[in-house]
Design an enzyme around this catalytic site. Structure first.
Site, PDB file in Angstrom:
ATOM      1  N   ASP A  24       0.863   2.637   3.756  1.00  0.00           N
ATOM      2  CA  ASP A  24      -0.018   3.714   3.292  1.00  0.00           C
ATOM      3  C   ASP A  24       0.793   5.003   3.127  1.00  0.00           C
ATOM      4  OD1 ASP A  24      -2.216   5.022   2.351  1.00  0.00           O
ATOM      5  OD2 ASP A  24      -3.324   5.036   4.236  1.00  0.00           O
ATOM      6  N   HIS A  79       0.821  -1.209   0.000  1.00  0.00           N
ATOM      7  CA  HIS A  79       0.000   0.000   0.000  1.00  0.00           C
ATOM      8  C   HIS A  79       0.858   1.264   0.000  1.00  0.00           C
ATOM      9  CE1 HIS A  79      -3.942   1.852   1.741  1.00  0.00           C
ATOM     10  NE2 HIS A  79      -3.266   2.767   1.059  1.00  0.00           N
ATOM     11  N   ARG A 134       2.168   8.800  -6.350  1.00  0.00           N
ATOM     12  CA  ARG A 134       1.754  10.073  -6.967  1.00  0.00           C
ATOM     13  C   ARG A 134       2.175  10.251  -8.424  1.00  0.00           C
ATOM     14  NH1 ARG A 134      -1.657  10.527  -2.867  1.00  0.00           N
ATOM     15  NH2 ARG A 134      -0.802  11.381  -0.946  1.00  0.00           N
ATOM     16  N   HIS A 139     -11.428  -4.348  17.277  1.00  0.00           N
ATOM     17  CA  HIS A 139     -12.717  -4.992  16.950  1.00  0.00           C
ATOM     18  C   HIS A 139     -12.880  -5.100  15.436  1.00  0.00           C
ATOM     19  CE1 HIS A 139     -13.857  -4.702  21.115  1.00  0.00           C
ATOM     20  NE2 HIS A 139     -13.575  -3.416  21.099  1.00  0.00           N
ATOM     21  N   HIS A 142       1.366   5.274  -2.101  1.00  0.00           N
ATOM     22  CA  HIS A 142       0.841   6.276  -3.042  1.00  0.00           C
ATOM     23  C   HIS A 142       2.055   7.041  -3.577  1.00  0.00           C
ATOM     24  CE1 HIS A 142      -3.425   5.939  -1.634  1.00  0.00           C
ATOM     25  NE2 HIS A 142      -2.861   5.643  -0.478  1.00  0.00           N
ATOM     26  N   HIS A 186     -10.593   0.669   1.317  1.00  0.00           N
ATOM     27  CA  HIS A 186     -10.545   1.754   2.301  1.00  0.00           C
ATOM     28  C   HIS A 186     -11.904   1.741   2.986  1.00  0.00           C
ATOM     29  CE1 HIS A 186      -9.245   5.866   3.746  1.00  0.00           C
ATOM     30  NE2 HIS A 186     -10.504   5.775   4.149  1.00  0.00           N
TER      31      HIS A 186
HETATM   32  O1  DOR Z   1      -4.789   9.866   4.480  1.00  0.00           O
HETATM   33  C1  DOR Z   1      -4.904   9.314   3.386  1.00  0.00           C
HETATM   34  N1  DOR Z   1      -4.192   9.727   2.330  1.00  0.00           N
HETATM   35  N2  DOR Z   1      -5.745   8.300   3.277  1.00  0.00           N
HETATM   36  C2  DOR Z   1      -6.042   7.761   2.085  1.00  0.00           C
HETATM   37  O2  DOR Z   1      -6.823   6.838   2.035  1.00  0.00           O
HETATM   38  C3  DOR Z   1      -5.441   8.299   0.845  1.00  0.00           C
HETATM   39  C4  DOR Z   1      -4.161   8.947   1.136  1.00  0.00           C
HETATM   40  C5  DOR Z   1      -3.655   9.791  -0.005  1.00  0.00           C
HETATM   41  O3  DOR Z   1      -3.653   9.315  -1.152  1.00  0.00           O
HETATM   42  O4  DOR Z   1      -3.238  10.913   0.234  1.00  0.00           O
HETATM   43 ZN    ZN Z   2      -3.857   4.671   1.015  1.00  0.00          ZN
HETATM   44 ZN    ZN Z   3      -7.090   4.401   2.397  1.00  0.00          ZN
END
Ligand code: DOR
Ligand code: ZN
Ligand code: ZN
Length: 415
Positions: free
Chosen positions: A284, A54, A58, A223, A56, A172
């Site tokens: 993430d 996971h 960009r 949970h 990003h 998500h």
């Molecule tokens: O905080 C976040 N930023 N949550 C996400 O699901 C996407 C991510 C982003 O792409 O900036």
């Molecule tokens: Zn993400």
């Molecule tokens: Zn996300």
């Protein structure tokens, strides 16, 4: 054949031995091997490279925040040898054409192996994308990008269609209908707008898909994790949700979706992690520019960078006896590889030769200025970490003595 010798993570424990590497694959693991070149790593620890399911990066479209070159450099320095990149780039990956365009853009610009996600959108053609993606991504809560799909009939149609392809669906899971949009001055306000019940409800709504290949991203609550597991889903956890709660700071640098939770929720999540109730790590990694993150809280975009720091921080926790090396390898390498069907994440004959080498004596403090993401900040400034001093991707030595030495030979794992 190259041979590396040291303390190898093999069959679930560390043993002195040798790994043979040829044509990008692990060809042998033995007590002693003779190669064309033997690299003696002494008592350093040889682990499978991490797979981050996971990130990003960009690229394309927001390359001021990150691009594949900088993102994959950061991954490499953090012991991550394969990344799975999310589809909320510009344009977003929603069909075969945008997927092929993104692949063309990225080709030859990564230091680590990678796979791409495609987003599930209304009426999208999953069949035309399935063979070429690591998995599909479904956003049940709105966040960076414009890919929200929370309507029950859309969710049902898209999960059913995507599941038929055999690919995993990363979700998500924040029920958008439970997200408020009141003005926010700090993390507590952000948390009030996006309560943990929104996560719980989104996962509850997925009960009809029990047993399907669903992955719940960035789980924030014990949970929720238990519920997801009871449905047979895999779960991901980030370092920021394990290490921070909403009291950490009022800076927008800590604004993220799902939000940092209260102390009690975070502590219970940490316990679930220690008790092996969560499948894998996913950073993430969501970089934004420092200028954007330092705006007043309400206007700061959500997202925290972390691809370079999560494994090194966990290595330091291994050193301190807070987690076992077995647990780390499972969560960072073996589990994500298995979840996404790639032959990585284990030091075993026939697997990709993706390896990260650690000298447990080399703890150091994390410093933003020494990291490689275009995000010039880190929420982990000053924390202890053990960075790898050698990283091999697909048989290529990409990092040596803690410094980049390779080329952009990273491959698309789903070509
Ligand atoms: O905080 C976040 N930023 N949550 C996400 O699901 C996407 C991510 C982003 O792409 O900036
Ligand atoms: Zn993400
Ligand atoms: Zn996300």
């Amino acid at each position: 054949m190259i041979v590396i010798e040291g303390r190898i993570f093999y069959n679930g424990s560390l043993t002195q031995g040798a790994v043979g590497i040829e044509d990008g694959k692990i060809t042998d693991v033995k007590k002693v091997l003779r190669g064309d070149r033997n690299i003696d790593l002494g008592d350093r620890i040889i682990l499978p490279g991490a797979v981050d399911p996971h990130v990003h990066f960009r690229d394309p479209g927001m390359t001021g925040k990150e691009d594949f070159v900088s993102g994959s450099t950061a991954a490499l320095y953090g012991g991550v040898t394969c990344v799975l990149d999310m589809p909320n780039t510009k344009p977003p990956v929603t069909d075969a054409r945008s997927l092929d365009d993104k692949k063309r853009t990225i080709k030859g610009r990564s230091f680590v192996d990678y796979g791409l996600f495609a987003a599930l959108t209304k009426g999208c053609d999953v069949l035309s994308m399935a063979a070429k993606v690591a998995g599909f991504k479904l956003f049940m809560g709105s966040t960076t990008g414009d890919l929200l799909m929370n309507d029950p009939s859309d969710v049902h149609w898209s999960i059913t269609a995507a599941a038929r392809t055999g690919k995993r669906i990363s979700i998500h899971a924040e029920d958008d209908s439970m997200i408020h949009r009141n003005e926010e001055k700090n993390n507590r306000d952000h948390l009030r707008n996006r309560p943990v019940s929104a996560e719980h409800n989104a996962i509850s709504r997925l009960s009809p898909y029990k047993g399907m290949k669903v992955n719940i991203c960035h789980i924030t609550d014990a949970h929720s994790a238990a519920l997801a597991s009871s449905f047979g889903f895999t779960t991901e956890v980030t370092a920021h949700h394990l290490l921070f709660d909403d009291s950490v700071s009022d800076s927008g640098e800590y604004k993220v979706n799902p939000p940092l939770r209260d102390r009690k929720t975070k502590d219970a999540l940490y316990k679930a992690f220690i008790d092996d109730k969560i499948t894998m790590f996913g950073s993430d990694h969501a970089p934004h520019t420092i200028d954007e993150k330092q705006r007043i809280y309400n206007d700061a975009p959500s997202g925290i960078p972390g691809v370079e720091t999560y494994v090194p921080m966990m290595m330091d926790m291994v050193k301190r006896g807070k987690i076992t090396v077995q647990h780390l390898v499972k969560m960072s390498s073996a589990a994500p590889s298995q979840a996404f069907g790639i032959k990585k994440g284990m030091i075993k004959k026939g697997y990709d030769a993706d390896i990260a080498v650690y000298d447990m004596r080399l703890s150091k403090r994390i410093r933003a200025r020494e990291l490689h993401s275009k995000a010039s900040y880190t929420p982990y400034e000053g924390r202890d970490a053990i960075f790898p001093d050698m990283v091999i991707v697909n048989g290529n030595i990409q990092l040596k003595d803690g410094e980049l030495c390779g080329d952009m030979t990273g491959r698309d794992m789903f070509e």
